[in-house]
Design a protein around this motif. Structure first.
Motif, short mmCIF file in Angstrom:
data_model
loop_
_atom_site.label_atom_id
_atom_site.label_comp_id
_atom_site.label_asym_id
_atom_site.label_seq_id
_atom_site.Cartn_x
_atom_site.Cartn_y
_atom_site.Cartn_z
N GLN A 86 36.19 29.42 85.75
CA GLN A 86 36.27 30.72 85.10
C GLN A 86 35.08 30.90 84.16
N SER A 87 34.59 32.13 84.12
CA SER A 87 33.49 32.45 83.21
C SER A 87 33.63 33.88 82.70
N PRO A 88 33.13 34.16 81.47
CA PRO A 88 32.64 33.16 80.52
C PRO A 88 33.80 32.37 79.91
N GLU A 89 33.49 31.33 79.15
CA GLU A 89 34.54 30.59 78.46
C GLU A 89 35.15 31.43 77.34
N ALA A 90 34.31 32.22 76.68
CA ALA A 90 34.77 33.08 75.59
C ALA A 90 34.05 34.42 75.67
N LEU A 91 34.76 35.47 75.29
CA LEU A 91 34.20 36.82 75.35
C LEU A 91 34.69 37.61 74.15
N LEU A 138 36.20 39.62 83.59
CA LEU A 138 36.27 38.17 83.59
C LEU A 138 36.17 37.69 85.04
N CYS A 197 36.54 34.66 88.09
CA CYS A 197 37.22 33.45 88.55
C CYS A 197 36.66 33.10 89.92
N THR A 201 44.00 34.23 75.92
CA THR A 201 43.29 33.46 76.94
C THR A 201 43.83 33.87 78.31
N THR A 206 39.48 31.98 80.13
CA THR A 206 38.53 32.76 79.33
C THR A 206 39.28 33.28 78.12
N THR A 207 38.75 32.96 76.94
CA THR A 207 39.38 33.43 75.71
C THR A 207 38.74 34.74 75.28
#
Lengths: 113, 112
Positions: free
Chosen positions: B6-11, B21, B23, B85, B106-107
């Motif tokens: 999954q990307s990004p890890e944080a948004l 997001l 996947c 998340t 992704t958070t």
């Protein structure tokens, strides 16, 4: 409607102590049941699954065991906890014969000191 | 080996700022792809199941899409309560015991 319960919500245990986490499901019969562990920085990892009473399959070798004494009850146990057993433990269910969505319980936060 | 990235890890988004997001998955025969929302300290909440490429599903401000290699979760005009998340998982025909393979998530943080 179906509901899933887990207890306790949080648990702090010393290394070497035993463990028993319980999960029960209401509102459905013959569910598939699952135990997952979620560690910091890692995805959910499947530990055990069960398709019926007394039927347990393990996905990874570990210090834990699982039992299903009743149709809608799933128990996660350990005889002696390790530091590495710390994590967030989640129980989930899916409909019988369903290879589809799984529904999760509220989780148990276990800290081993 | 089946896997999910999954990307990004944080948004971080401002309220009303739409985004997506990602996947990406590798699986030997896709039985289903699942999206979940997880709030801190709680169990994942089921959002969507997608079964085949081209399929789309919507729920309020969320829309999930699927191709043969990835899935997107589009968030339109997000609100602070969408902060959570978001987890993606796949189930393959070769997975024993109907296991789900999860990504790390992704958070999403939405500020007003």
């Amino acid at each position: 409607s179906q509901t899933i319960h887990q207890w306790p919500a949080t648990l702090v245990q010393p290394v070497g102590s035993p463990l028993s986490l319980e999960c029960t499901v209401e509102g459905t019969s013959n569910p598939n049941l699952y135990w997952y562990r979620q560690a910091a920085g890692r995805g959910l990892q499947l530990l055990f699954y069960s398709v019926g009473i007394g039927q347990i399959s393990s996905e990874v070798p570990q210090n834990l065991s699982a039992s299903r004494p009743q149709d809608r009850q799933f128990i996660l146990s350990s005889k002696k906890l390790l530091l590495s057993d710390s994590g967030f433990y989640l129980c989930a269910w899916s409909a019988e014969s369903s290879y589809n969505e799984q529904f999760f319980g509220p989780g148990t936060r276990l800290t081993v000191l | 080996e089946d896997q999910v990235t999954q990307s990004p890890e944080a948004l971080r988004l401002q309220e009303g700022e739409s985004s997506s997001l990602n996947c990406s998955y590798t699986v030997s025969g896709l039985r289903g792809l699942f999206w979940y929302r997880q709030d801190p300290g709680k169990g994942p909440e089921f959002l969507f199941t997608l079964y085949s490429a081209g399929e789309e599903k919507e729920k309020e401000r969320l829309k999930a899409t699927l191709t043969k290699k990835e899935s997107f979760l589009h968030i339109t005009a997000p609100k602070p309560e969408d902060s959570a998340t978001y987890l993606c998982a796949v189930q393959g025909f070769n997975q024993a015991g109907t296991a789900l393979i999860f990504g790390k998530g992704t958070t999403l943080s939405v500020s007003s």
